[in-house]
Scaffold this motif. Structure first.
Motif, PDB file in Angstrom:
ATOM      1  N   ILE A 154      -8.687  36.662  50.538  1.00 16.01           N
ATOM      2  CA  ILE A 154      -9.953  36.437  51.232  1.00 16.01           C
ATOM      3  C   ILE A 154     -10.144  37.375  52.411  1.00 16.01           C
ATOM      4  CG2 ILE A 154     -11.271  34.789  52.604  1.00 16.01           C
ATOM      5  CD1 ILE A 154     -10.102  32.556  50.854  1.00 16.01           C
ATOM      6  N   ALA A 175     -11.842  28.072  49.359  1.00 13.90           N
ATOM      7  CA  ALA A 175     -13.115  28.760  49.597  1.00 13.90           C
ATOM      8  C   ALA A 175     -13.630  28.605  51.016  1.00 13.90           C
ATOM      9  CB  ALA A 175     -14.166  28.272  48.604  1.00 13.90           C
ATOM     10  N   VAL A 208     -21.608  35.250  47.750  1.00  8.70           N
ATOM     11  CA  VAL A 208     -21.333  33.916  48.276  1.00  8.70           C
ATOM     12  C   VAL A 208     -22.434  33.543  49.256  1.00  8.70           C
ATOM     13  CG1 VAL A 208     -18.833  34.116  48.001  1.00  8.70           C
ATOM     14  CG2 VAL A 208     -19.893  34.827  50.161  1.00  8.70           C
TER      15      VAL A 208
END
Length: 318
Positions: free
Chosen positions: A19, A163, A191
């Motif tokens: 990430i 997430a 996203v």
């Protein structure tokens, strides 16, 4: 350039490990110049095992932590921290090398590592809801809140599981460089550009909502008409549903009341307008649907602790 060190502790959660390098690595200014220098490091330079069954080869050892401006610890099953609430001697030495004032960020169960390092004592923090009880048991001095996506406590930030690390990284980029750059990163990663840190980690749904009954189309329409009078009644009419049904579906899908969601989108738009142009405060407020310059000032001071002119100076250097 702001230096970000991503510390992988084995076995690292493979999803979490990717990430921060992706999000910070994608952040660039208007000329395409990178805004962060990202280094993926381990306690040494050996491959780090992951929960996904693959190894990750870091580009540096723990020495990278000593020069970092931000240190990110992704989720991990690092046994000493997860089971015993302590760090190994090598991990302790690595954390001792971090300069005072360095921004510390954890994703998911990386919070166990920050807590074991003593960085969360007396602070509010979060982690994956499934493991919040373990964090609370191992570190009773940490104020654990498993009901939020992320917690920004100044120089120490923690996110919920998986997430939610994306949301936290976007929040950091937005805080550092503004809405436009954060939104550009979000578009690249496909996203949502904004989920509030205080939003629930998960939303229980007793019955699934069918696609044709979703409020998504109305939310998209509202985001394009923020300057208009967007009452809940008007939103319900656009969605072709009753007020009661609309409110229920909206909360199920976003975790927020319609009014709260609209207000946050309007503040987000106002921030973008302040960053990117020289419109007057009153005109920014009008275009963002906040009505008056006084209301815009109130919203920014309440949410960010800064005036519109002060916010503009930060991002325009004027």
């Amino acid at each position: 350039m702001h230096r970000v060190a991503v510390l992988l502790l084995p076995p690292v959660v493979g999803f979490d490990a990717a990430i921060a390098p992706l999000m910070f690595g994608e952040a660039a200014d208007g000329q395409g110049r990178p805004l962060y220098e990202v280094t993926v490091c381990g306690l040494d330079a050996d491959p780090v095992t992951s929960t996904g069954g693959f190894g990750i080869v870091p580009t540096a050892g723990a020495e990278a932590l000593a020069t970092a401006d931000t240190v990110v610890v992704p989720g991990t099953h690092f046994e000493s921290a997860r089971r015993d609430g302590i760090l190994t001697p090598a991990a302790r030495a690595a954390f001792d090398s971090i300069r005072p004032g360095t921004r510390m960020v954890s994703i998911c169960t990386g919070a166990f590592v920050l807590a074991a390092a003593g960085l969360l004592d007396g602070r509010r923090a979060t982690t994956h809801w499934k493991f919040a009880g373990d964090l609370r048991r191992l570190h009773p001095r940490v104020v654990v809140d498993e009901n939020v996506l992320f917690v920004d406590d100044g120089d120490v930030l923690t996110s919920a599981g998986l997430a939610a690390g994306i949301d936290l990284c976007l929040h950091v980029i937005r805080s550092d460089h503004g809405v436009q750059i954060a939104n550009a990163v979000a578009r690249h990663c496909v996203v949502p550009p904004w989920r509030e840190g205080g939003q629930a980690q998960f939303i229980d749904r007793h019955l699934p909502v069918q696609d044709d009954a979703s409020t998504a189309a109305t939310r998209a329409w509202a985001a394009a008409h923020l300057h208009e009078d967007l009452t809940v009644e008007r939103l319900a009419r656009h969605a072709h549903t009753s007020l009661r049904t609309f409110n229920r579906r909206f909360r199920e899908e976003t975790g927020q009341a319609p009014g709260t969601w609209i207000r946050q989108r309007r503040v987000d738009l106002a921030r973008e307008l302040l960053e990117s142009g020289d419109l007057s405060v009153d005109e920014v407020a009008r275009r963002a649907g906040l009505g008056t310059g006084g209301n815009l000032r109130h919203q920014l001071r309440q949410g960010l602790g800064v005036s519109p002119s002060g916010y503009r100076k930060v991002f325009q250097g004027t």
